[in-house]
Write an enzyme that holds these catalytic residues in place. Sequence first.
Site, PDB file in Angstrom:
ATOM      1  N   ASP A 562       0.839  -1.198   0.000  1.00 45.42           N
ATOM      2  CA  ASP A 562       0.000   0.000   0.000  1.00 45.42           C
ATOM      3  C   ASP A 562       0.878   1.254   0.000  1.00 45.42           C
ATOM      4  OD1 ASP A 562       1.060  -0.095   2.522  1.00 45.42           O
ATOM      5  OD2 ASP A 562      -0.851  -0.314   3.571  1.00 45.42           O
ATOM      6  N   ASP A 563       0.312   2.385   0.332  1.00 43.19           N
ATOM      7  CA  ASP A 563       1.083   3.626   0.265  1.00 43.19           C
ATOM      8  C   ASP A 563       1.767   3.966   1.581  1.00 43.19           C
ATOM      9  OD1 ASP A 563       0.501   4.032  -2.407  1.00 43.19           O
ATOM     10  OD2 ASP A 563      -1.475   4.823  -1.891  1.00 43.19           O
TER      11      ASP A 563
END
Length: 692
Positions: A562-563
């Site tokens: 994810d980020d």
Amino acid sequence: SDRLRHADFMSQLPSGAGGIPRLNAAILGKPLSSEEDDLVLPSADFSAQALISSPQQYQEMYKRSIEDPAGFWSEIASSEFYWKEKWDPEVYSENLDVRKGPIKIEWFKGATTNICYNALDRTVEAGNGDKVAIYWEGNDLGQDGKLTYSELLSKVCQLSNYLKHVGVKKGDAVVIYLPMLMELPIAMLACARIGAVHSVVFAGFSAESLAQRIVDCKPKVVITCNAVRRGSKVIHLKDIVDNALVESEKNGVSVGLCLTFENQSAMKRDATKWKDGRDIWWQDVVPEYPTECEVEWVNSEDPLFLLYTSGSTGKPKGVMHTTGGYMVYTATTFKYAFDYKPSDVYWCSADCGWITGHSYVTYGPLLNGASVVVFEGAPNYPDSGRCWDIVDKFNVTIFYTAPTLIRSLMRDGNEYVTRYSRKSLRVLGSVGEPINPSAWRWFYNVIGDSRCPISDTWWQTETGGFMITPIPGAWPLKPGSATFPFFGVQPVIVDEKGNELEGECSGSLCIKKSWPGAFRTLYGDHERYETTYFKPFAGYYFSGDGCRRDKDGYHWLTGRVDDVINVSGHRIGTAEVESALVSHPQCAEAAVVGVEHEVKGQGIYAFVTLVEGVPYSEELRKSLILTVRSQIGAFAAPDKIHWAPGLPKTRSGKIMRRILRKIAARQLDELGDISTLAEPSVVEQLISLSDS
Ligand code: WTA
């Protein structure tokens, strides 16, 4: 004989699903063809003395923990902890499927206990009050202290009494913003003793980040100190708190009391800015209180602490852990993953401002009655030998740290290590990010003199304790692999559609079922809890990490999908850095990605578009970095600012980070399909500006 022992291990390793080892005896005798075949055996001596000394013994316990979790955990909970009242017959209940109503996890429901009582009073009552609980080492050589279990208990009780006196009650939040002084674990335990919910904020966070957390959890009290020395620098923590309290007030949250410890070696009290009526010196009040304080018995599911962590949006998440399950889980994982014995001296280099410091500086080790080293300073001050100096000084037997530290010390050279004996060491540990095999080897060969198994522990703020970890002594290690699941943990690797993959595979790492240390919610936002962790793959907890399982069943963590990025083992949301950058008046847009970094694991790489007409300059670059430092903290400062006249976006306006990651990594032949971009020419433009 190693070959024989090896064969012995292999033949004992079971086959089966659910992350249980499926070792391939054919590895034996084959030349090393890949990292997967690089096996490091525990020595026969180590295995012989270990709590769990064979794959078979692990296997039996693991099997039981999966087939009869209630029996497995309640047996440990009953025999190793004190409960004022026992739990309802049902040990746990869980709903991990959003399709079937709200996610709800409960362990030892109905029971009452107290984690501070279990960590301190029980050890004292068992006659071990004179055992050292904390060895403290300050920033400067020769600056140290220690507390026995009895002394620690007295100090905790004094602070508990004080907090009660000023009106802190069960369920109230207390924010702790302290460096690694003994007062930090003391403050955590004092809150736990009276049922207050602590929220420790890492003392490297800026005033703005601290304020954000204060506004979210509305503490009755903030506990801090006036200043701290880090290496040769003095940092005025109290000024940061002052600013945070002003900022909080603007947002409608006013804190009536700031209890300030006078950290004399850093700063005298006369030099400290003071607000009468709100600020109180710790030393003026706390020692006046009685050294005994009655325990507040809390429900197993009452909150113990909130710890804010980064996610994929700009707003930090208040991860909430409760009491009973967390207690049982941190203590049990500590014991087995480090093969803990009462004679050990344990040192975890993490700060209590992160989850590692909660579970494995404070709670896990103290619940086992361990002697714990707490180090205030920096690992390269006065020089890069400091860690080994501390190891020799206190005869540390278990040393737990992060790959980033190992890599930076590795770069400084072996002389700093070999100068010290380190012969007390017997188990090493790693956490925070994947450890690359070469750093693993250096840790093993140089630091541990090829004697000490390494527990590479994979876990998260959310999981409370170790999830995938070696059990030293039980099976061969593979440098760079976190190996197999801890008891009760069922890791699954899923494809994009959420199908469980079998055998050799790679995909997103999820966990099936709950475990006692799991977080129960995000404070004030149960919906975000469900959406982030339980919606992506219904029926599972989604970790946010990628993982590969090899032919022998070993797990290899491959980093976040994810980020979120892991910078020096610190977890940072790219969105947080972006939102700090765009708050700069001359920044129009920013996109942040992680990029491989030799020492930090990942570095922060920021693409920045300036407001129309503003020219790029070195000065502006510095000012952007300063903005991030002051909004989040120095540890989140970008390593690289890449000027971007435009960012690659889809026609619907979504930034294509995949392309930015490739540009940042200079993997220009792997850009992939760029035809779906609204304006493919920006890619060329960005590449041409790469070295600006
Ligand atoms: C990463 C820290 C590989 C992972 C305890 C995870 C690891 C994030 C390891 C959680 C490891 C932690 N091997 N990656 N041994 N340990 N991570 O919440 O990406 O600060 O999701 O908890 O660190 O970071 P957090």
